[in-house]
Design a protein around this motif. Sequence first.
Motif, PDB file in Angstrom:
ATOM      1  N   GLU A  37       0.812  -1.173  -0.137  1.00 39.99           N
ATOM      2  CA  GLU A  37       0.174  -0.135   0.195  1.00 39.99           C
ATOM      3  C   GLU A  37       0.738   0.924   0.070  1.00 39.99           C
ATOM      4  OE1 GLU A  37      -3.425   0.219   2.602  1.00 39.99           O
ATOM      5  OE2 GLU A  37      -3.163  -1.195   2.580  1.00 39.99           O
ATOM      6  N   SER A  38       0.369   2.339  -0.800  1.00 38.45           N
ATOM      7  CA  SER A  38       1.413   4.070  -0.734  1.00 38.45           C
ATOM      8  C   SER A  38       0.141   5.032  -1.691  1.00 38.45           C
ATOM      9  CB  SER A  38       2.525   3.502  -1.442  1.00 38.45           C
ATOM     10  OG  SER A  38       3.121   4.449  -1.810  1.00 38.45           O
ATOM     11  N   ALA A  39       0.932   5.577  -0.764  1.00 37.58           N
ATOM     12  CA  ALA A  39       0.043   6.513  -1.713  1.00 37.58           C
ATOM     13  C   ALA A  39       0.273   7.285  -3.007  1.00 37.58           C
ATOM     14  CB  ALA A  39       0.218   8.121  -1.110  1.00 37.58           C
ATOM     15  N   LYS A  40       1.640   6.661  -3.127  1.00 40.33           N
ATOM     16  CA  LYS A  40       2.229   6.908  -4.752  1.00 40.33           C
ATOM     17  C   LYS A  40       1.208   5.875  -5.679  1.00 40.33           C
ATOM     18  CE  LYS A  40       6.451   8.267  -4.813  1.00 40.33           C
ATOM     19  NZ  LYS A  40       8.279   7.460  -4.898  1.00 40.33           N
ATOM     20  N   ILE A  41       1.463   4.998  -4.768  1.00 36.41           N
ATOM     21  CA  ILE A  41       0.629   4.086  -6.200  1.00 36.41           C
ATOM     22  C   ILE A  41      -1.004   4.319  -6.817  1.00 36.41           C
ATOM     23  CG2 ILE A  41      -0.392   1.552  -6.473  1.00 36.41           C
ATOM     24  CD1 ILE A  41       1.118   0.832  -4.942  1.00 36.41           C
ATOM     25  N   PRO A  42      -1.229   5.427  -7.759  1.00 42.94           N
ATOM     26  CA  PRO A  42      -2.251   5.876  -8.558  1.00 42.94           C
ATOM     27  C   PRO A  42      -3.800   4.395  -8.539  1.00 42.94           C
ATOM     28  CG  PRO A  42      -0.270   5.568 -10.310  1.00 42.94           C
ATOM     29  CD  PRO A  42      -0.293   4.664  -8.984  1.00 42.94           C
TER      30      PRO A  42
END
Length: 284
Positions: free
Chosen positions: A44-49
């Motif tokens: 999980e990451s906020a950078k993953i669209p």
Amino acid sequence: MNRRSFLKKIAGSVLAVFGIGGGTYYYARDIEPNMLNINKETIESAKIPNAFNDFKIVQFSDTHIGFHYTIDQLNDLVTKINNYNPDIIVFTGDLVDEPNTYHWNNKLIKVLRQLNAKYGKYWIYGNHDHGGYGTNIVRDVMKQSEFTLLQNNNTIISRGNEHINLAGIDDVMLGKPDLKQALNAASPKLFTILLAHEPDFADWAVKFPIDIQLSGHSHGGQVRFPFIGHLYTPAYAEKYVQGKHTFNDGKFTLYVSRGIGTTRLPYRFLCKPEIHVFTLKSSI
């Protein structure tokens, strides 16, 4: 070798000599090396669209074909990987054990070509791929198998109008790794995955705009004992031997695969072979 490592190896050797009976020896040689573990991880990451929600990456590594690992076994592995319907497949090095003595033929290419991934198949060199004059041979085999080599370069993976970055470096031991070149022209704003055969390279990679490093090389030690752990790992796999390791408060994560095959000794004990199945999730 420091004193702690020396004592650890001595203690492990004593256990190996006096504690392993015929049944355990048979298990370590003929049973566990065939017991594939499927390691499923959600990243999980906020950078993953958002477009990459549920995007699936399968990593396999260190097949060492020719040293107690056969084409038929590889064919079974291909079936298992395809059953997960990966979006991309990554191979993190060491295709055959000894390129200079391996009997190369089109059957290996045919099997590898059967791997299916909608957004591509990618690979990097391991030390065994460069060793034994294998550099050009392995490159040609993987190219014919429809894998894209990442050797100090990167590629953009696009889904709809959104993107992530996949980079790879040359082998640390026998190649010429250049991480700055590998990330050339890559936007630091993109979620970036680095393929690096040797896991200890993470200590350098953590200084760059990289989110995930996928590695192999260690085999998890191949032989592990309770309370002692692994007895031996090769150079550049001495700090990070298996599993998940986080850095910079979780901003950088290293995953180390125990790999598929064996080398030097045809045993696995308390160290099953594995593949990783990663599922991306946007946390925006």
